[in-house]
Design a protein around this motif. Structure first.
Motif, PDB file in Angstrom:
ATOM      1  N   ARG A  37     -15.308 -41.658   5.310  1.00 49.91           N
ATOM      2  CA  ARG A  37     -16.137 -42.820   4.998  1.00 49.91           C
ATOM      3  C   ARG A  37     -15.275 -44.030   4.633  1.00 49.91           C
ATOM      4  N   GLY A  45     -29.671 -41.587  10.184  1.00 53.42           N
ATOM      5  CA  GLY A  45     -29.561 -40.418   9.309  1.00 53.42           C
ATOM      6  C   GLY A  45     -28.557 -39.416   9.828  1.00 53.42           C
ATOM      7  N   GLU A  46     -28.568 -39.167  11.129  1.00 58.44           N
ATOM      8  CA  GLU A  46     -27.620 -38.219  11.720  1.00 58.44           C
ATOM      9  C   GLU A  46     -26.185 -38.720  11.573  1.00 58.44           C
ATOM     10  N   TRP A  77     -24.894 -40.766   9.204  1.00 49.80           N
ATOM     11  CA  TRP A  77     -24.384 -40.650   7.834  1.00 49.80           C
ATOM     12  C   TRP A  77     -24.242 -39.197   7.393  1.00 49.80           C
ATOM     13  N   SER A  78     -25.035 -38.310   7.993  1.00 43.08           N
ATOM     14  CA  SER A  78     -24.908 -36.893   7.618  1.00 43.08           C
ATOM     15  C   SER A  78     -23.540 -36.337   8.003  1.00 43.08           C
ATOM     16  N   GLY A 103     -21.320 -36.769   5.204  1.00 39.44           N
ATOM     17  CA  GLY A 103     -21.756 -36.141   3.967  1.00 39.44           C
ATOM     18  C   GLY A 103     -22.905 -36.855   3.290  1.00 39.44           C
ATOM     19  N   GLY A 104     -23.587 -37.747   3.990  1.00 44.09           N
ATOM     20  CA  GLY A 104     -24.708 -38.468   3.409  1.00 44.09           C
ATOM     21  C   GLY A 104     -24.409 -39.947   3.260  1.00 44.09           C
ATOM     22  N   TYR A 105     -25.473 -40.735   3.127  1.00 43.95           N
ATOM     23  CA  TYR A 105     -25.304 -42.188   3.054  1.00 43.95           C
ATOM     24  C   TYR A 105     -24.762 -42.625   1.692  1.00 43.95           C
TER      25      TYR A 105
END
Length: 954
Positions: free
Chosen positions: A159, A225-226, A228-229, A232-234
């Motif tokens: 990230r 959503g896909e 950022w997943s 590990g998430g947004y």
């Protein structure tokens, strides 16, 4: 051609003999050629040599050598690549330019060879068989920088690698994500999409999904959503810290160093640089801050050059400046424009090719001996547009603008300024081309007024006409081809011109039939000839031309000894055009009587050698920005149509003329502003080519590019008609939705209407000789297949055929009788033939998809003659307004009145007023519009084709 010798590596045998790229890699301290299938694949552990050969329009090959050093390449390989590049330069005659390319810091010129990008591969190049990795697909995160060429770099898949300023590509096994930082430009995002397309085709065989993610968008979108997943998430991306912002390096003074044979650098002076400071027996380093040059004299040896290059590279390493510095090596005579720009007054030398020079001298010798030597054909000067259109000319006089009568359109005065409008049939629509012609002796006030007048007319014209500014003596060939016959007189009619010469005490020499005058005749054919009034002194003569000398008592025609039979024919034609009553005395050069020289003020020397034409230059494309008084120009190498991005303003420099191209989404708000940018470009002279401020400037708008502009590209009209910004267009193409982004065809209504002019008059299609111009739009060319080296001829153009239907022929069950080709004033059109019953508006099985304004054209010949009393050919050979008049009668007759039928019969044998005919066309179109399925006007509309229902006695 290679100059292969014992000191040249055998791997370079035949190098540079053909246009295109040739690549070698250093493997085990020897050169290995890279097959074309692997061009663009670079291993970070290797060093490469790249040769790009271009055949210029002048016929001379141009070679550029780049040696590319991977980040993990061995030092010995890097040094060997540098030495081999010098050997290749020697093999090609020491006229190449050499560039050192460091991975991640490549020049834009280098990256332009491998569009859309290069993505270096980890490891070392090997000619052995490759190993297929059967493991899980390796996910990678790439950053893309650049709005013209793209620098692609792999960054850690975390990230923290993301930021708000750049564009990123996340490549996974099943989907490619494009993440656009909120501060990235539209052009950068569009270029990144090209990289996505490249990865999709080369790594996924075209089988994967593509998703675009906007910075800050995270609600309600499954792709977001896909994306950022995978991280590990947004979580919000932190703002850039001050240390992350790249500071602009300070621009230091340019320094010149002499490099000794031992490799020492000695400062060569601090004053203004000039070419005389460079000796052909030495090598030099030019330090320009972020750019370094090594200049090698013509008389230096390869050993000296290798020593100089090593010395400069050692100097950069010792100063910690090796990374990110562009290093260019030049041999005397191959200096780039950028290098020359650092030297004051670098001489502009034009070296004629020996072949051209020799041919001219041989022809001159033979002609002097009285032999009629047939010269080789000159460069093609045929037009790229139809030159039989409608011509209008206005003379500017302060705030006044007066339309020049048709009979006088071919006569211009050097002290005046004129606005020329040329209307010609284009690709499916009518096109407008405007010139402002500035006489050589016109005053500045008149020039400013004329440009302002032209801008006002252009802004009031439908569509986006092409606008051009030209100065007398600098006219492009197309201007002369449009006029076909042109006479340029001395003096002027303008009030401000008259006042100017009166204030200066200059006598008014404006031409009239009572004055002595000397005309130079020039041109290439009867459709392109001019008579230019020159100073009536013998020094105005030139052996390459023919002249007309008018005195009070006699008319002389003077034929230069180097002129051709074609020139003699033009002389006779121009004489008739200026005054058909003149009876001239023919004089050949060398046989002039004293009275001839007396009329010219005495005999003095004049040019007697064949004029040698300067080689045609290859075009260059530049982006232009003008903000806060700062005008910046940047060249686009190896350009294509895709470089015409809708957000930009670009200049196409063709040396003899320039084109300012305005994108639909650019910040330039008017053609007047674009013209100012063109003048700024000429002033900057970025290529140091000696551009004159009087070079013709064309202003072209996106979507309205004329064929004489598109000929420099591999043109795709569907791209030119796309809507949206550059990112939206590229995304539509990537997702196969390009058709949905195409703008509707901009048809031209003016071809069928009263053409409005500033004085309210209607222009006729009349040529400059007073005769009617051909109305055939034979050269309606889109320019789709033109390249800079591909010039089509239009001396005997072929009419463009408009296909109103798809290429697939209908089946017999469709009720189509056949296909008929007929000629009409606009074009040859292939129309399908339908039964009369299907063409009636009230038909039970009406035809769909036809051109309702030409419904009668779909009739068979038999039914057409039965209704109109003449053949289709005879009908379409009538003037347009006569056709419209008959069509209106046809529409009225369909209404079923006795008066209408009588009117129809009268019009078949008698023609009435043209203005009424034009007005009737609007009514006719109105009737058709409401007759095509509308219930609002049953008399005019739904009865339109019900002729058989009208009794013959009605």
């Amino acid at each position: 051609m290679s100059l292969f010798g014992k000191d040249i590596d055998s791997a370079f045998q035949g190098a540079g003999a053909k246009s295109g790229l040739e690549i070698w890699c250093i493997e085990n301290l020897r050169l290995v050629p890279i097959p074309k299938s692997s061009h663009g694949k670079f291993f970070s552990g290797s060093a490469y040599i790249i040769l790009n050969t271009v055949l210029l329009k002048s016929g001379t090959p141009q070679h550029d050598i780049h040696y590319w050093i991977g980040n993990d390449a061995k030092e010995v390989d890097s040094a060997l690549a540098s030495d081999k590049a010098l050997e290749l330069d020697a093999a090609l005659g020491s006229y190449t330019v050499q560039y050192r390319e460091v991975q991640g810091q490549e020049t834009e010129k280098f990256l332009s060879y491998f569009r859309p990008c290069i993505i270096p591969i980890e490891g070392v190049f090997s000619m052995g068989p490759g190993h297929v990795n059967g493991e899980t697909y390796q996910v990678s995160l790439l950053t893309c920088k650049g709005d013209r060429v793209v620098h692609v770099k792999e960054v850690p898949f975390t990230r923290s690698s993301l930021n708000h300023n750049d564009v990123f590509i996340l490549d996974t096994a099943s989907k490619i994500f494009l993440f656009s930082g909120c501060n990235s430009s539209i052009q950068e995002r569009a270029k990144a999409l090209e990289v996505v397309q490249f990865i999709k085709e080369n790594k996924h065989s075209g089988n994967c999904e593509v998703a675009t993610i906007d910075d800050g968008k995270f609600v309600g979108d499954p792709d977001v959503g896909e994306f950022w997943s995978l991280f590990g998430g947004y979580a919000p991306i932190p703002r850039d810290t001050p240390s992350a912002v790249h500071e602009q390096p300070e621009i230091s003074a340019v320094k010149l160093f002499w490099i000794t044979t031992e490799g020492k650098l000695c400062k060569s002076g601090t004053s203004t640089l000039n070419k005389e400071m460079l000796s052909s027996n030495k090598c030099y380093m030019l330090d320009c801050g972020t750019e370094f040059f090594v200049w090698m004299g013509r008389n230096t040896s390869i050993t000296e050059r290798k020593t100089s290059i090593s010395a400069v590279e050692d100097f950069l390493r010792s100063k910690g400046r090796s990374i990110g510095i562009h290093l260019t090596y030049l041999t005397e005579g191959s200096e780039t424009p950028l290098f020359r720009s650092y030297f004051a007054g670098w001489p502009q030398t034009v070296e004629p090719k020996l072949y051209e020079e020799g041919r001219g001298k041989v022809a001159a010798i033979f002609k002097q001996q009285g032999y009629d030597v047939k010269e080789l054909p000159e460069e093609d000067c045929q037009p790229f547009i139809d030159c039989s259109g409608i011509l209008k000319v206005w003379r500017a006089n302060g705030d006044e603008l007066s339309l020049v009568p048709v009979a006088e359109q071919m006569k211009l005065f050097s002290g005046d300024c004129y606005i020329v409008q040329y209307i010609y049939p284009g690709n499916g629509r009518e096109e407008n081309l405007f010139y402002v012609w500035l006489g050589r002796r016109s005053v500045m006030e008149d020039r400013a007024d004329a440009i302002s007048h032209m801008n006002a007319i252009v802004n009031s014209t439908k569509g986006d006409p092409v606008m051009a500014r030209i100065v007398e003596d600098k006219e492009p060939i197309q201007f002369f081809l449009i006029f076909q016959k042109l006479i340029i007189f001395k003096g002027g009619m303008s009030t401000q011109y008259k006042s100017s010469i009166a204030e200066k005490g200059i006598s008014d020499d404006t031409y009239d039939d009572t004055k002595t005058a000397l005309f130079r005749v020039q041109g290439t054919s009867s459709l392109n000839m001019q008579a230019i009034q020159v100073n009536q002194v013998s020094s105005s003569l030139n052996s390459s031309y023919c002249y007309i000398l008018k005195t009070e008592a006699t008319i002389f025609t003077w034929v230069g000894s180097l002129s051709s039979s074609r020139d003699h024919d033009l002389l006779d034609r121009m004489l008739d055009l200026i005054n058909p009553t003149w009876q001239p005395i023919l004089l050949r050069e060398g046989s002039e009587p004293d009275v001839f020289w007396s009329a010219l003020g005495g005999k003095v020397e004049y040019p007697r050698e064949k004029e040698i034409k300067v080689n045609v230059e290859d075009p260059h494309l530049f982006t232009c920005t003008f903000t806060d008084g700062d005008f910046k120009v940047k060249e686009i190498f190896n350009f294509s149509q895709d470089d015409l991005t809708t957000e930009d303003v670009l200049v196409l420099d063709c040396h003899s003329e320039i084109y300012v191209w305005i994108g639909r989404h650019s910040h330039v708000g008017s053609k007047q502003e674009a013209l100012t940018l063109g003048l700024k470009f000429l002033e900057k002279d970025i290529l140091v080519e000696g551009l004159s401020s009087e070079t013709p400037i064309y202003v072209v708008t996106e979507g309205y590019e004329p064929p004489f502009f598109t000929r420099f590209f591999e043109w795709d009209s569907s791209k030119a008609n796309m809507l949206g910004n550059s990112f939206e267009r590229k995304l539509a193409i990537l997702k196969g939705k390009a058709k949905n982004m195409e703008a509707p065809l901009r048809s031209s209504w003016k071809a069928y209407s009263m053409e409005s002019t500033p004085d309210g008059s209607r222009s006729r299609s009349v040529g400059p000789n007073g005769l009617g111009r051909s109305s055939s739009p034979a050269s309606s060319v889109s320019g789709s297949s033109f390249k800079s080296s591909d010039y089509r001829r239009f001396s005997s153009p072929t009419p463009i055929t408009k296909n109103l239907f798809s290429a697939e022929l209908p089946s017999p069950s469709s009720g189509v009788v056949g296909i008929l080709q007929f000629d009409q004033s606009e074009a040859d059109v292939n129309l399908l033939i339908y039964p009369y019953e299907r063409l009636k508006v009230v038909s039970n099985d009406p035809v769909t998809g036809i051109n309702v304004t030409k419904r009668e054209a779909y009739l068979s010949e038999q039914e057409f003659e039965k209704i109109f009393g003449m053949s289709k050919r005879a009908f379409y050979e009538l003037p347009k307004w006569k056709q419209n008049k008959l069509k209106l009668g046809f529409a009225m007759l369909c209404a079923g009145s006795v008066r209408a039928k009588n009117a129809m019969n009268i019009m078949l044998s008698n023609v009435v007023d043209a203005v009424v005919g034009s007005i009737s066309y609007y009514l006719f179109g109105f009737a058709f519009a409401f007759g095509n399925g509308s219930n609002s006007n049953p008399l005019i509309g739904r009865q339109f084709f019900a002729l058989k229902d009208i009794p013959s006695s009605s």
